[in-house]
Design a protein around this motif. Sequence first.
Motif, PDB file in Angstrom:
ATOM      1  N   VAL A 189      -3.679   8.041  -5.361  1.00 35.30           N
ATOM      2  CA  VAL A 189      -3.785   6.969  -4.372  1.00 35.30           C
ATOM      3  C   VAL A 189      -4.881   5.997  -4.792  1.00 35.30           C
ATOM      4  CG1 VAL A 189      -4.012   6.441  -1.912  1.00 35.30           C
ATOM      5  CG2 VAL A 189      -3.104   8.663  -2.627  1.00 35.30           C
ATOM      6  N   LYS A 217      -7.033   2.684  -3.509  1.00 38.37           N
ATOM      7  CA  LYS A 217      -7.326   1.955  -2.269  1.00 38.37           C
ATOM      8  C   LYS A 217      -8.325   0.833  -2.510  1.00 38.37           C
ATOM      9  CE  LYS A 217      -6.565   5.849   0.822  1.00 38.37           C
ATOM     10  NZ  LYS A 217      -7.095   6.699   1.905  1.00 38.37           N
ATOM     11  N   GLU A 220       1.002  13.960   8.935  1.00 39.48           N
ATOM     12  CA  GLU A 220      -0.009  12.980   9.352  1.00 39.48           C
ATOM     13  C   GLU A 220      -0.139  12.941  10.867  1.00 39.48           C
ATOM     14  OE1 GLU A 220       0.655   9.510   6.632  1.00 39.48           O
ATOM     15  OE2 GLU A 220      -0.919   8.634   7.896  1.00 39.48           O
ATOM     16  N   GLU A 225      -7.239  11.695  -4.656  1.00 35.71           N
ATOM     17  CA  GLU A 225      -6.128  12.645  -4.811  1.00 35.71           C
ATOM     18  C   GLU A 225      -5.135  12.441  -3.665  1.00 35.71           C
ATOM     19  OE1 GLU A 225      -6.825  17.000  -3.928  1.00 35.71           O
ATOM     20  OE2 GLU A 225      -8.560  16.192  -2.878  1.00 35.71           O
ATOM     21  N   PHE A 226      -3.893  12.671  -3.942  1.00 41.57           N
ATOM     22  CA  PHE A 226      -2.828  12.568  -2.957  1.00 41.57           C
ATOM     23  C   PHE A 226      -2.807  13.854  -2.129  1.00 41.57           C
ATOM     24  CE2 PHE A 226       1.642  13.410  -1.839  1.00 41.57           C
ATOM     25  CZ  PHE A 226       1.952  12.248  -1.154  1.00 41.57           C
TER      26      PHE A 226
HETATM   27  P1  AMP Z   1      -5.082   3.982   4.676  1.00 42.94           P
HETATM   28  O1  AMP Z   1      -5.023   2.507   4.460  1.00 42.94           O
HETATM   29  O2  AMP Z   1      -6.216   4.668   4.004  1.00 42.94           O
HETATM   30  O3  AMP Z   1      -4.897   4.293   6.091  1.00 42.94           O
HETATM   31  O4  AMP Z   1      -3.742   4.610   4.125  1.00 42.94           O
HETATM   32  C1  AMP Z   1      -2.498   4.189   4.605  1.00 42.94           C
HETATM   33  C2  AMP Z   1      -1.510   5.320   4.515  1.00 42.94           C
HETATM   34  O5  AMP Z   1      -1.414   5.761   3.166  1.00 42.94           O
HETATM   35  C3  AMP Z   1      -1.920   6.560   5.286  1.00 42.94           C
HETATM   36  O6  AMP Z   1      -1.574   6.485   6.628  1.00 42.94           O
HETATM   37  C4  AMP Z   1      -1.132   7.623   4.549  1.00 42.94           C
HETATM   38  O7  AMP Z   1       0.219   7.631   4.945  1.00 42.94           O
HETATM   39  C5  AMP Z   1      -1.215   7.154   3.131  1.00 42.94           C
HETATM   40  N1  AMP Z   1      -2.356   7.777   2.429  1.00 42.94           N
HETATM   41  C6  AMP Z   1      -3.609   7.295   2.327  1.00 42.94           C
HETATM   42  N2  AMP Z   1      -4.393   8.120   1.603  1.00 42.94           N
HETATM   43  C7  AMP Z   1      -3.617   9.154   1.245  1.00 42.94           C
HETATM   44  C8  AMP Z   1      -3.840  10.347   0.494  1.00 42.94           C
HETATM   45  N3  AMP Z   1      -5.021  10.620  -0.045  1.00 42.94           N
HETATM   46  N4  AMP Z   1      -2.801  11.191   0.342  1.00 42.94           N
HETATM   47  C9  AMP Z   1      -1.590  10.906   0.867  1.00 42.94           C
HETATM   48  N5  AMP Z   1      -1.320   9.814   1.575  1.00 42.94           N
HETATM   49  C10 AMP Z   1      -2.312   8.932   1.767  1.00 42.94           C
END
Ligand code: AMP
Length: 421
Positions: A141, A143, A192, A186-187
């Motif tokens: 992942v 970000k 959720e 890490e994924f």
């Molecule tokens: P975020 O912007 O950090 O909220 O991420 C958006 C979406 O991405 C989350 O609601 C998850 O569905 C997915 N996601 C984020 N981080 C992870 C992670 N480490 N592993 C798996 N899915 C993730």
Amino acid sequence: MKVLVIGGGAREHAICASLAKSVRITELHCAPGNAGIAEIARIADVSASNISNLKYYVKQQGIDLTIVGPEQPLCEGIVDSFRADKLRIFGPTKRAAELEGSKIFSKELMKKYGIPTARFEVLDSAQRALEVLEAFELPVVVKADGLAGGKGAVICKTRDDAEKTIHGMMEDRMFGSAGERVVIEEFLEGTEISLFALVDKYTVAPLIPARDYKRVRDGDEGPNTGGMGSFAWIHLLDSKTMKKIEEEILVRTVLALRAEGITYNGVIFYGLMLTRRGPMVLEYNCRFGDPETQVVLPLIRNDLLDLFEATIENKLTDVDLDFSEQAGVCVVLASEGYPGDYLKGRTVIGLDNPLGDDVYVFHAGTKKLGDKVVTTGGRVLSVCALGDSIEAARKKVYENVDVIHFDGVHYRTDIAAGVKS
Ligand code: AMP
Ligand code: GLY
């Protein structure tokens, strides 16, 4: 009391609808609102991101309390600005809102205070990011550090995807300065959960657990959206899991903030993943979630104004939260093309049909044109229903979805499908 709600989505419509039930509110205002909100609140023609105009409006109208819906004004310091002029406002300060505004801040906070989260690295150059990438298994992942309108977390299935994402964020600046620095993590696999908690100086009060559906099509296919549906139910988590979440995540986060000299007043949205290693934090948001709010708030029996005021005044300890045992399901009706470029100006029909008991239609991208309601946004309406079980709420919501129509409308047919209650 005169109350102003900032924002113009279905989340804010749900907040306004709950506040409208409070007998203490004499005037409810909303900036900028939408066609649905206009039925229950006075519309202020002020953008949700223009802090100085919002402040001017509040002074001019003699507003007693302001509630902030979206993250952007919070991350830009609307609470600090209002407080400096002794205006009462619900939400965290700019520094506290970093919990959402900076992934790096939140990930480092979690690491420092032992709050369970995905293993990660912080990178400030594309070159280093590409090197570090090698140490992560796929999927991985990536970000962007800053706010990116919900698009800043990219799950990469191949190294090629990950490299492209890193280049896109850090060099091509697809999210502007928000992607100057990135987190690679890490994924996590699992289920959720979205959990909101009201937080003040002394208390962390969790609300009703919910789940949202981010992908555009049934079966979690297609691109991510702002949310295509949700459900909420007080018994979604068993008491053992809930206790673990409270201890290891909810309370620890607030204590961590305090140890950093930050008092949080407002709502924390804990984005959690229930993994085989236990519950872990995916992300924090500094505001209510959309579309979870549309089903969480109708299940709260307390006067929402009391809850907001208690949060601001550090009196949450005195509040007895009173939740319905019912379940809520929400289905989002979206415009043709959404989440890509979408078509606007379509007439919405069926809104005048009487709604059944415990059915709510919250507006998002709508406006009034003469006596018609037309679409103006990607997500147009949130249709919600409560029922004695998730299955019952789901059945009711889809019966009501069927009577509302606009050209090109699309929605998911599998929201809350197969969830036992
Ligand atoms: P975020 O912007 O950090 O909220 O991420 C958006 C979406 O991405 C989350 O609601 C998850 O569905 C997915 N996601 C984020 N981080 C992870 C992670 N480490 N592993 C798996 N899915 C993730
Ligand atoms: N439902 C996810 C969000 O509001 O960010």
